[in-house]
Design an enzyme around this catalytic site. Structure first.
Site, PDB file in Angstrom:
ATOM      1  N   HIS A 491       0.840  -1.204   0.000  1.00 55.38           N
ATOM      2  CA  HIS A 491       0.000   0.000   0.000  1.00 55.38           C
ATOM      3  C   HIS A 491       0.878   1.259   0.000  1.00 55.38           C
ATOM      4  CE1 HIS A 491      -3.599   2.429   1.304  1.00 55.38           C
ATOM      5  NE2 HIS A 491      -2.635   3.192   1.804  1.00 55.38           N
ATOM      6  N   GLU A 492       1.824   1.319   0.950  1.00 54.76           N
ATOM      7  CA  GLU A 492       2.673   2.517   1.058  1.00 54.76           C
ATOM      8  C   GLU A 492       3.561   2.673  -0.175  1.00 54.76           C
ATOM      9  OE1 GLU A 492       2.039   4.729   3.177  1.00 54.76           O
ATOM     10  OE2 GLU A 492       0.732   3.534   4.457  1.00 54.76           O
ATOM     11  N   HIS A 495       1.856   4.640  -2.861  1.00 59.47           N
ATOM     12  CA  HIS A 495       2.016   6.099  -2.716  1.00 59.47           C
ATOM     13  C   HIS A 495       3.381   6.536  -3.254  1.00 59.47           C
ATOM     14  CE1 HIS A 495      -1.598   6.991  -0.509  1.00 59.47           C
ATOM     15  NE2 HIS A 495      -1.287   6.241   0.528  1.00 59.47           N
ATOM     16  N   HIS A 498       3.526   6.705  -6.966  1.00 64.59           N
ATOM     17  CA  HIS A 498       2.775   7.884  -7.426  1.00 64.59           C
ATOM     18  C   HIS A 498       3.694   9.106  -7.350  1.00 64.59           C
ATOM     19  CE1 HIS A 498      -1.394  10.115  -7.154  1.00 64.59           C
ATOM     20  NE2 HIS A 498      -0.791  10.298  -8.304  1.00 64.59           N
TER      21      HIS A 498
END
Length: 708
Positions: A491-492, A495, A498
């Site tokens: 999940h991290e 980020h 991105h």
């Protein structure tokens, strides 16, 4: 202050965008020759700083020379403020055109360079002197920012551009959007008002910031109770303090129903001070929104988001609740049966039962013991898995790079270079993965420096930190992750990618600096990859035997997550609906507690417990005011992108490139709904979002047959 207010807090800014996701400026060096494979950097044998670190060469945190000692924050801050003064003068004397936007972005970057870095250091550095100096730098830059927010001449330079049709028509869409975002930030701080009202807006902003900090502190304070009130056999569950017991949380996982009930009623007992803080916070937010021309705070907060308006959010939540209701009812019935089986005297399902009994049902049906999975998920193997996935999907590799002395704040931090097969070095990720005293127990992504096109034509490389709370490795074994930790890592890392690939011209909209309801899409999408056997099978190997993780273990894990998932989602809908009402029309028709009770009955289904006030512990009201729905909407989009684009082949390079081109590359420089349309090649409706979330709850038929 609105325009640059974010620099004074670690939580997502609810006011303004210039420093939203703020950046800071490490002096990044050229491509390093000292790279090693990413997996090796995280295995147990290399817990010390990698050998061959540039001997004798010293630097400061993140390669910023001034930050080799706490006093350096003052120097870095002075430099930034000097630069910003010159840029303000330049902006005011430049004729309207694209250069105006570039100067504003430079101004933002100059302040961000210190503020963002300080925002991370003030919560994560092990040395108190560093934390204190960083806190002071945040405060000082915040003061300057407040002045800039109400600098009429500075605003006029931007207004001249926006009013000049010829100049505006010559701007490309990204530059136009950035110019409009800067003006939006000015306006929400009341720049267009007369002096008296502008002063009022500034004072409201300052008051709101104070109330937010006070509310956050109050939300986490324990409640005390006379120990004789509780039966003797459960007192040991709570911290004793003389004749009192401290209740610091809900004890949601405790098997004893009575302990959970006591914790719920005591921890959520209303505190008059906290109640008045919340009421004043909501009223102040509403006053500010109305002062600057919005009907409600929610209307202001949702401008520019994927949802766009509070009406759309309400429609989304109501439709989702309708679709969930039968499934949620079934989940509650299953939990109630389980409670009756384990506790026949008291079988009525209460709010303190939901997290515990859903866990019991999950364990009974699928018997998922995290200990059976951990040996297959060594940290090194997981990092190699991410490396392999990014390489196949996006042509990107992760390499561990040696750090200079003074560059990192703890010896177990690892620095990763993110390298594209043809474009070269894209940026850096500092991995602060391990538990240590005084380190916050939260998994999060910090932008330390945003990417932007510099005046000399070079690209300023983005720098981020990923912070996790992993256990340290034990005797000879590598660090082993539970399935939940592995999913959080993915999940991290979503980020972080991105941030690396949102390579915009302006740092104001780089990477994750986009509306809140879009920002979680790339990270949640990575969870879908983390739960796909084809992806997991590439890296999950037993650290001792090398045996791959059996397919049925992955299937069972995925299906176990669907047990009571409707009830869990229903709870999120309730929180999101409550947040909307609190930030809707004022004055509120009822007390915040009466509204809580009404929303709980309408959107949740388990009874409200008298003399409790859960809203006083709802800390997300600070960072996600009127935006708590964002996680649900981001999940809906991620689900649609996964099913339509990656479920058939999670390694499809053409689809990976489309994902980069349509969704990651723009950061916040394009309207979020347009990015989603570009990826899905259709415009999704509220109904599509709801269907995507609900279809994820259905059990996978293949696993069901296999388990039967």
């Amino acid at each position: 202050s609105a325009m640059l207010a974010g620099c004074r807090r670690a939580l997502p800014a609810t006011l303004g965008r210039v420093l939203r996701g703020r950046a800071a400026g490490p002096g990044c060096r050229a491509v390093s020759t000292s790279w090693c494979p990413v997996g090796a950097a995280f295995d147990a044998k290399q817990q010390q700083q990698p050998r061959g670190s540039a001997a004798g060469r010293e630097t400061g945190l993140f390669g910023v020379p001034e930050l080799s000692c706490p006093e350096g924050f003052q120097e870095a801050q002075d430099k930034a403020l000097q630069e910003s003064e010159q840029l303000v003068q330049k902006a005011c004397s430049t004729p309207p055109g694209p250069e105006t936007v570039m100067i504003f972005d430079q101004l933002s970057d100059a302040l961000c360079r210190v503020a963002d870095l300080a925002d991370f250091v003030k919560i994560a550095h092990p040395d108190f002197a560093f934390r204190e100096a960083a806190e002071e730098a945040c405060r000082n830059i915040g003061t300057v920012v407040e002045k800039l927010n109400t600098d009429v001449e500075l605003c006029q330079s931007l207004r001249r551009l926006l009013a000049d049709e010829v100049a505006m028509s010559s701007l490309d869409p990204e530059t136009r959007r950035v110019a409009e975002l800067f003006m939006f930030d000015f306006e929400i701080s009341g720049i267009h008002l007369d002096e008296e009202k502008r002063k009022k807006a500034v004072n409201l902003n300052v008051r709101i910031l104070d109330l937010c900090n006070q509310f956050l502190t109050g939300a986490h304070l324990p409640n005390k109770i006379d120990k004789h009130v509780l039966p003797e056999h459960i007192r040991y569950n709570f911290t004793a303090e003389g004749n009192h017991l401290q209740v610091a949380g809900l004890h949601a996982d405790c098997p004893d129903d009575l302990v959970r009930e006591a914790a719920y009623k005591i921890f959520l007992y209303p505190n008059a001070e906290q109640l008045s803080r919340l009421e004043e916070l909501l009223a102040s937010r509403n006053s500010l929104a109305q002062l600057v021309g919005y009907d409600t705070f929610a209307h202001r907060a949702l401008q520019g988001t994927m949802a766009g308006t509070p009406e759309t959010v309400t429609r989304f939540l109501e439709k989702l609740s309708d679709q969930l209701s039968k499934r949620t009812q079934k989940d509650f019935e299953m939990m109630a049966k389980m409670k009756m089986k384990l506790n026949p005297q008291n079988s009525k399902l209460m709010p303190w039962d939901h997290p515990y009994y859903s866990g019991v049902l999950r364990a009974e049906r699928y018997n998922i013991d995290p200990g059976l999975y951990c040996p297959f998920f060594s940290l090194g193997a997981c990092m190699e898995g991410l490396n392999s996935l990014f390489s196949q999907l996006l042509g990107i590799s992760l390499y561990a790079e040696q750090t200079q002395k003074g560059e990192i704040w703890s010896e177990d931090v690892r620095k990763l270079a993110v390298v594209h097969e043809t474009e070269g070095l894209l940026g850096y990720i500092y991995c602060d993965f391990f538990q240590r005293p005084d380190k916050p127990h939260q998994d999060c992504h910090f932008t330390v420096r945003g990417g932007r096109l510099r005046e000399n034509g070079e690209y300023q490389l983005p720098v981020v930190v990923l912070m996790l709370s992993l256990p340290r490795s034990s005797r000879g074994a590598p660090t082993l992750l539970s399935p939940g930790m592995m999913e959080n890592l993915f999940h991290e890392m979503g980020h972080a990618m991105h941030s690396m690939l949102g390579r915009t011209r302006y740092q104001h909209v780089t990477g994750t600096r986009c509306p809140t309801d879009f920002a979680e899409v790339p990270s949640i999408l990575m969870e879908y990859f983390a739960n796909d056997y084809r992806v997991v099978n590439q890296f999950a190997r037993h650290y001792k035997t090398g045996q791959p993780l059996p397919k049925n273990m992955v299937s069972r894990l995925c299906e176990s997550k669907k047990v009571c998932a409707a009830a869990d989602m229903q709870l999120q809908v309730f929180y999101a609906a409550l947040d909307q009402i609190y930030h809707g029309k004022h004055p509120l028709e009822k007390s915040t507690t009466d509204i809580l009770k009404e929303m709980q009955e309408k959107f949740y289904g388990l009874p409200y417990v008298p003399n409790t006030a859960w809203q006083l512990r709802f800390s997300h009201l600070v960072g996600y005011g009127a935006k708590y729905y964002s996680y649900l909407m981001s999940r809906a989009v991620a689900s649609m992108v996964w099913k339509q684009c990656f479920a058939q082949d999670p390694f499809d390079r053409a689809m990976g490139e489309r994902y980069r081109r349509e969704m990651l590359a723009h950061g916040g420089g394009k309207e979020p709904i347009l990015m989603v349309q570009g990826m899905l090649q259709k415009s999704p409706s509220v109904e599509d979002f709801v269907d995507a979330l609900v279809s994820d709850l259905d059990q996978d038929f293949e696993t069901f047959i296999m388990d039967s």
